[in-house]
Design a protein around this motif. Structure first.
Motif, PDB file in Angstrom:
ATOM      1  N   LEU A 149       0.833  -1.202   0.000  1.00  0.00           N
ATOM      2  CA  LEU A 149       0.000   0.000   0.000  1.00  0.00           C
ATOM      3  C   LEU A 149       0.865   1.249   0.000  1.00  0.00           C
ATOM      4  O   LEU A 149       2.034   1.221   0.422  1.00  0.00           O
ATOM      5  CB  LEU A 149      -0.884   0.037   1.258  1.00  0.00           C
ATOM      6  CG  LEU A 149      -1.752  -1.173   1.577  1.00  0.00           C
ATOM      7  CD1 LEU A 149      -2.264  -1.084   3.003  1.00  0.00           C
ATOM      8  CD2 LEU A 149      -2.896  -1.273   0.596  1.00  0.00           C
ATOM      9  N   ASP A 195      -2.106   5.479   2.602  1.00  0.00           N
ATOM     10  CA  ASP A 195      -3.366   4.778   2.391  1.00  0.00           C
ATOM     11  C   ASP A 195      -4.110   4.663   3.726  1.00  0.00           C
ATOM     12  O   ASP A 195      -3.487   4.465   4.777  1.00  0.00           O
ATOM     13  CB  ASP A 195      -3.083   3.381   1.824  1.00  0.00           C
ATOM     14  CG  ASP A 195      -4.332   2.678   1.329  1.00  0.00           C
ATOM     15  OD1 ASP A 195      -5.142   2.253   2.167  1.00  0.00           O
ATOM     16  OD2 ASP A 195      -4.491   2.556   0.102  1.00  0.00           O
ATOM     17  N   LEU A 226      -9.751  -5.337   1.245  1.00  0.00           N
ATOM     18  CA  LEU A 226      -9.287  -4.758  -0.011  1.00  0.00           C
ATOM     19  C   LEU A 226     -10.328  -4.879  -1.122  1.00  0.00           C
ATOM     20  O   LEU A 226     -10.033  -4.580  -2.273  1.00  0.00           O
ATOM     21  CB  LEU A 226      -7.986  -5.440  -0.449  1.00  0.00           C
ATOM     22  CG  LEU A 226      -6.842  -5.371   0.573  1.00  0.00           C
ATOM     23  CD1 LEU A 226      -5.675  -6.211   0.100  1.00  0.00           C
ATOM     24  CD2 LEU A 226      -6.413  -3.940   0.830  1.00  0.00           C
ATOM     25  N   ARG A 267     -10.932  -2.468  -4.404  1.00  0.00           N
ATOM     26  CA  ARG A 267      -9.726  -1.718  -4.741  1.00  0.00           C
ATOM     27  C   ARG A 267      -9.142  -2.220  -6.056  1.00  0.00           C
ATOM     28  O   ARG A 267      -9.266  -3.394  -6.414  1.00  0.00           O
ATOM     29  CB  ARG A 267      -8.678  -1.872  -3.634  1.00  0.00           C
ATOM     30  CG  ARG A 267      -9.097  -1.337  -2.273  1.00  0.00           C
ATOM     31  CD  ARG A 267      -9.150   0.176  -2.254  1.00  0.00           C
ATOM     32  NE  ARG A 267      -7.853   0.759  -2.483  1.00  0.00           N
ATOM     33  CZ  ARG A 267      -6.985   1.071  -1.491  1.00  0.00           C
ATOM     34  NH1 ARG A 267      -7.312   0.856  -0.227  1.00  0.00           N
ATOM     35  NH2 ARG A 267      -5.815   1.616  -1.783  1.00  0.00           N
ATOM     36  N   ARG A 268      -8.470  -1.334  -6.785  1.00  0.00           N
ATOM     37  CA  ARG A 268      -7.746  -1.721  -7.990  1.00  0.00           C
ATOM     38  C   ARG A 268      -6.419  -2.367  -7.577  1.00  0.00           C
ATOM     39  O   ARG A 268      -5.749  -1.874  -6.681  1.00  0.00           O
ATOM     40  CB  ARG A 268      -7.496  -0.505  -8.884  1.00  0.00           C
ATOM     41  CG  ARG A 268      -8.745  -0.055  -9.615  1.00  0.00           C
ATOM     42  CD  ARG A 268      -8.546   1.303 -10.294  1.00  0.00           C
ATOM     43  NE  ARG A 268      -7.436   1.314 -11.230  1.00  0.00           N
ATOM     44  CZ  ARG A 268      -7.487   0.851 -12.487  1.00  0.00           C
ATOM     45  NH1 ARG A 268      -8.616   0.340 -12.942  1.00  0.00           N
ATOM     46  NH2 ARG A 268      -6.435   0.908 -13.277  1.00  0.00           N
ATOM     47  N   TRP A 269      -6.085  -3.472  -8.245  1.00  0.00           N
ATOM     48  CA  TRP A 269      -4.860  -4.216  -7.968  1.00  0.00           C
ATOM     49  C   TRP A 269      -3.962  -4.159  -9.200  1.00  0.00           C
ATOM     50  O   TRP A 269      -4.445  -4.118 -10.329  1.00  0.00           O
ATOM     51  CB  TRP A 269      -5.172  -5.689  -7.712  1.00  0.00           C
ATOM     52  CG  TRP A 269      -5.770  -5.984  -6.374  1.00  0.00           C
ATOM     53  CD1 TRP A 269      -6.854  -5.392  -5.813  1.00  0.00           C
ATOM     54  CD2 TRP A 269      -5.321  -6.980  -5.448  1.00  0.00           C
ATOM     55  NE1 TRP A 269      -7.111  -5.952  -4.600  1.00  0.00           N
ATOM     56  CE2 TRP A 269      -6.196  -6.939  -4.346  1.00  0.00           C
ATOM     57  CE3 TRP A 269      -4.278  -7.906  -5.465  1.00  0.00           C
ATOM     58  CZ2 TRP A 269      -6.053  -7.789  -3.247  1.00  0.00           C
ATOM     59  CZ3 TRP A 269      -4.139  -8.752  -4.378  1.00  0.00           C
ATOM     60  CH2 TRP A 269      -5.006  -8.686  -3.282  1.00  0.00           C
ATOM     61  N   THR A 292      -3.002   1.936  -6.422  1.00  0.00           N
ATOM     62  CA  THR A 292      -3.519   0.575  -6.478  1.00  0.00           C
ATOM     63  C   THR A 292      -2.961  -0.217  -5.295  1.00  0.00           C
ATOM     64  O   THR A 292      -2.116   0.274  -4.538  1.00  0.00           O
ATOM     65  CB  THR A 292      -3.121  -0.112  -7.787  1.00  0.00           C
ATOM     66  OG1 THR A 292      -1.693  -0.018  -7.947  1.00  0.00           O
ATOM     67  CG2 THR A 292      -3.779   0.552  -8.973  1.00  0.00           C
TER      68      THR A 292
END
Length: 285
Positions: free
Chosen positions: A170, A174, A187, A190-192, A233
């Motif tokens: 992170l 964050d 998570l 969330r975009r990974w 991300t």
């Protein structure tokens, strides 16, 4: 093929795998202009465009995709021929593929122990990016892979050496960065960062927490970190990896550990494989 033509094929494979001339040039330890010229000459010689070049990036054409399969096969056979000839002449050779980073303490102990016990064996190391957990084993470019699971083990012999806990990578600012630990559910949404299409599904699934994800495509550890730093991300990394400045790692309590593994082709007759495996087990034990 003449040596110059084989070298040009290696250039082509690098560009085809990276889909980026700059990254391919870095991987080949050369500047971009001569690489671009070599690919243009190859296209001229073959009478076919191998890449679609546009402002959106680089993509393989149908002819390029066909050549990639053939080039990998040819280069793999070329490497094996050289190694077999050298072995017949009395030289012991082993090509080791290492995933991502060869500075792991276990790998350093292995290198020292193998050199001490088998000084007559020439070891060639190929560091590979995160898109092929077998490190080129199936393509025939390495004899053994020092890698991480999980991946498709069909036709391979494998040996687990160690298991490492993982965490969420992170940005340091964050909202979750201050937590002592996290679960995958924290998570959700969330975009990974994720790996390119065609990456081993088992490998992709593990590093995506078992879920399909959306986010930037990465190929290397540094690209993973930069995707988080620049885009906010998230993703997974080893808990003991020191992140780049501005990033942090929080333990994920519901993820199985990342397994350090050896993998080689079943039935490979190379006589220096077994001693390498035994040395690796001792070095990582």
């Amino acid at each position: 093929m003449a040596p110059m033509e084989l070298r040009t094929l290696r250039y082509f494979v690098a560009v085809a795998e990276e889909l980026h001339f700059g990254r391919a040039a870095t991987r080949l330890h050369m500047s971009q202009p001569p690489l671009s010229r070599a690919i243009r000459r190859l296209e001229s010689e073959l009478g076919a465009a191998l890449f679609d070049r546009s402002s959106a990036g680089v993509a393989l054409t149908a002819a390029g995709a066909l050549l990639l399969d053939e080039a990998r096969d040819l280069l793999g056979r070329s490497d094996r021929i050289r190694e077999r000839v050298a072995a017949a002449a009395g030289a012991a050779l082993l090509t080791v593929g290492i995933l991502g980073d060869s500075t792991d303490p276990g790998a350093l102990r292995l290198a020292a122990a193998h050199r001490r016990q088998y000084p007559h064996v020439e070891v060639r190391v190929r560091e590979t990016d995160l898109t092929d957990p077998t490190c080129g084993l199936r393509a025939g470019s390495v004899d053994i892979a020092l890698t991480r699971g999980p991946f498709d083990e069909t036709g391979l012999a494998v040996r687990e050496l160690r298991a490492d806990p993982v965490g969420a990578l992170l940005r340091a600012d964050d909202p979750l960065a201050g937590r002592e630990s996290l679960k995958l559910a924290d998570l959700t949404g969330r975009r990974w960062f994720r790996f390119p299409a065609g990456t081993d599904p088992l490998w992709q699934s593990y590093w995506s927490g078992g879920e399909p994800r959306e986010g930037p495509v990465v190929r290397a550890v540094q690209e993973c970190q930069q995707a988080v730093l620049w885009n906010g991300t998230v993703g997974m990394t080893l808990l003991d990896h020191v992140p780049a400045r501005g990033l942090t790692v929080v333990p994920l309590t519901d993820m199985p550990p990342s397994r350090v593994m050896l993998a080689w082709n079943q039935g490979d007759p190379n006589p220096v494989l077994d001693p390498f495996v035994r040395t690796a087990i001792a070095a990582y034990g």
